[in-house]
Design a protein around this motif. Sequence first.
Motif, PDB file in Angstrom:
ATOM      1  N   PHE A   7       0.823  -1.197   0.000  1.00 62.38           N
ATOM      2  CA  PHE A   7       0.000   0.000   0.000  1.00 62.38           C
ATOM      3  C   PHE A   7       0.863   1.255   0.000  1.00 62.38           C
ATOM      4  O   PHE A   7       2.020   1.230   0.419  1.00 62.38           O
ATOM      5  CB  PHE A   7      -0.925   0.003   1.230  1.00 62.38           C
ATOM      6  N   ALA A  11       3.853   0.432  -2.570  1.00 64.21           N
ATOM      7  CA  ALA A  11       3.392   0.008  -3.898  1.00 64.21           C
ATOM      8  C   ALA A  11       4.047   0.860  -4.981  1.00 64.21           C
ATOM      9  O   ALA A  11       4.426   0.352  -6.044  1.00 64.21           O
ATOM     10  CB  ALA A  11       1.874   0.097  -3.991  1.00 64.21           C
ATOM     11  N   ARG A  17       0.960  -3.599  -6.820  1.00 65.67           N
ATOM     12  CA  ARG A  17       0.177  -3.551  -5.588  1.00 65.67           C
ATOM     13  C   ARG A  17      -0.097  -4.939  -5.032  1.00 65.67           C
ATOM     14  O   ARG A  17      -0.253  -5.110  -3.836  1.00 65.67           O
ATOM     15  CB  ARG A  17      -1.144  -2.832  -5.852  1.00 65.67           C
ATOM     16  N   GLU A  18      -0.195  -5.928  -5.890  1.00 72.56           N
ATOM     17  CA  GLU A  18      -0.534  -7.279  -5.440  1.00 72.56           C
ATOM     18  C   GLU A  18       0.217  -8.313  -6.267  1.00 72.56           C
ATOM     19  O   GLU A  18       0.294  -8.200  -7.486  1.00 72.56           O
ATOM     20  CB  GLU A  18      -2.040  -7.492  -5.600  1.00 72.56           C
TER      21      GLU A  18
END
Length: 79
Positions: A7, A11, A17-18
Amino acid sequence: MARVLLFGRLADLAGWREREIEGDSLFALKARLAEDNEALGEALSGPGVQVALDQEIVRGDAPVTARAEVAFLPPMSGG
């Protein structure tokens, strides 16, 4: 593999981000992230960064299962 979420500026530093990342502990995941991106590794080790494992804040190391969600949260600011 664990689902890793980043986050805020974490990021931004990583450029994602993921991701799904393999690691059997929080320390192993952090080491893997630092190996892939030195600036991100330094930021993750910085003051105020928190880690949530399956939506619970964790301090120190903890085992990570293949279906775990690990979120790295930048220092909070504001008033």
